[in-house]
Enzyme design. Sequence first.
Site, PDB file in Angstrom:
ATOM      1  CD  GLU A 123      -1.365  -2.362   2.024  1.00 26.64           C
ATOM      2  OE1 GLU A 123      -2.167  -3.083   2.626  1.00 26.64           O
ATOM      3  OE2 GLU A 123      -0.127  -2.573   2.026  1.00 26.64           O
TER       4      GLU A 123
ATOM      5  CB  CYS B 242      -0.692  -0.652   5.274  1.00 23.13           C
ATOM      6  SG  CYS B 242       0.986  -1.222   4.903  1.00 23.13           S
TER       7      CYS B 242
ATOM      8  CB  THR C 107      20.630 -35.468   0.355  1.00 21.96           C
ATOM      9  OG1 THR C 107      19.481 -36.318   0.337  1.00 21.96           O
ATOM     10  CG2 THR C 107      20.728 -34.713  -0.952  1.00 21.96           C
TER      11      THR C 107
ATOM     12  CG  ASP D 176      23.004 -36.291  -4.494  1.00 22.50           C
ATOM     13  OD1 ASP D 176      23.560 -37.343  -4.872  1.00 22.50           O
ATOM     14  OD2 ASP D 176      21.770 -36.140  -4.510  1.00 22.50           O
TER      15      ASP D 176
ATOM     16  N   GLY E 276      16.505 -37.402   0.669  1.00 21.16           N
ATOM     17  CA  GLY E 276      16.540 -38.780   0.221  1.00 21.16           C
ATOM     18  C   GLY E 276      15.326 -39.565   0.684  1.00 21.16           C
TER      19      GLY E 276
END
Length: 362
Positions: free
Chosen positions: A47, A82, A194, A198, A291
């Site tokens: 706003e 606002c 993971t 990876d 995983g």
Amino acid sequence: MAEALALAREAIGVSDPNPRVGCVIVAGDGTVLGRGHTQQAGAAHAEVMALRDAAGSGHNVRGATVHVTLEPCSHHGRTPPCADALIAAGVGRVVIAMADPNPLVAGHGAARLAAAGIPVVEGAGGDEARELNIGFVSRMERGRPWLRLKVAVSLDGRSALADGASQWITGEAARRDGHAWRKRASALLTGVGTVRDDDPRLDVRLVETARQPLRVIVDSRLETPPEARIVAPPGSVLLYAAVDDPMRRQALETRGVEVAFLPSPAGKVDLAAMLADLARRGVNELHVEAGEKLNASLLAAGLVDELLVYVAPRLIGSGRGLAALAPIARLDDALRFAYTAVDRVGDDLRLRLRPAPTSRPT
């Protein structure tokens, strides 16, 4: 309101932990006087941005209609209310797409405007506004983030080879699309398995973003290697553990990792408590790329709100699945999901699913 919703989408990757809000101020003859969307936390809300835009263009907004995707706030947070800004500007009417679920607002903003003689009506776009802020709504109403579990699988449901290798099952377009979903999130979560298999960076890099989400690791025994790419800049890293090892903890903390302990009675990380803690930290949407073991734990605990599944047109054979769930005795015992969207992304399919009403434990 459609333009206000489009502006709200521009706040993705910008406004967290605040909601994504767009605002358009329109004169009686239909002329657009000002536009804006929520900025980064601590900066102006939608706003105020729209009021500034109107003032910068020399427009007088007195008596104008304000279209805003979320009820104007009424409390002092990092910024003034606002609702007060709209009252001071002398606008004539406010149309909102949805009420604010924040208990500090929750109707108070509309009431403050009405007390100043400015009518507030609820217009179209409520469903889209809610979807844009589904994580914020979840945090306000449930005290936990919206958990989206992303996984890429082959046609035969394999998320990785037997040795854990999974780069890359899907194509480049799907990977780029996945990064757009990462951008939506307040935090990205994975498990230590993971991290070891990876060595992911787990950041947003294939699409432009104004900020990097918090990176979160579930690592019960502090087995994350200090040299892992996930703990490197940019962005912050939070690791949840269950068992302390002072030497390992110090090595991670030296790398800038914050370590938090939330043990369950089983000696693992208490996942439900973790979500509550992330909510307290202002996390709205939690994007999980983990995983099969962690995926199974989250699913079995009923903590997954949405599945984001990319299916590649290839067959892998033996390997790791989407989730290593425990065997069930009857098909009726299966976790059930409902499709919300099915789209083609490059050569792959993107499936979005949410739990069917009967699939959650009471």
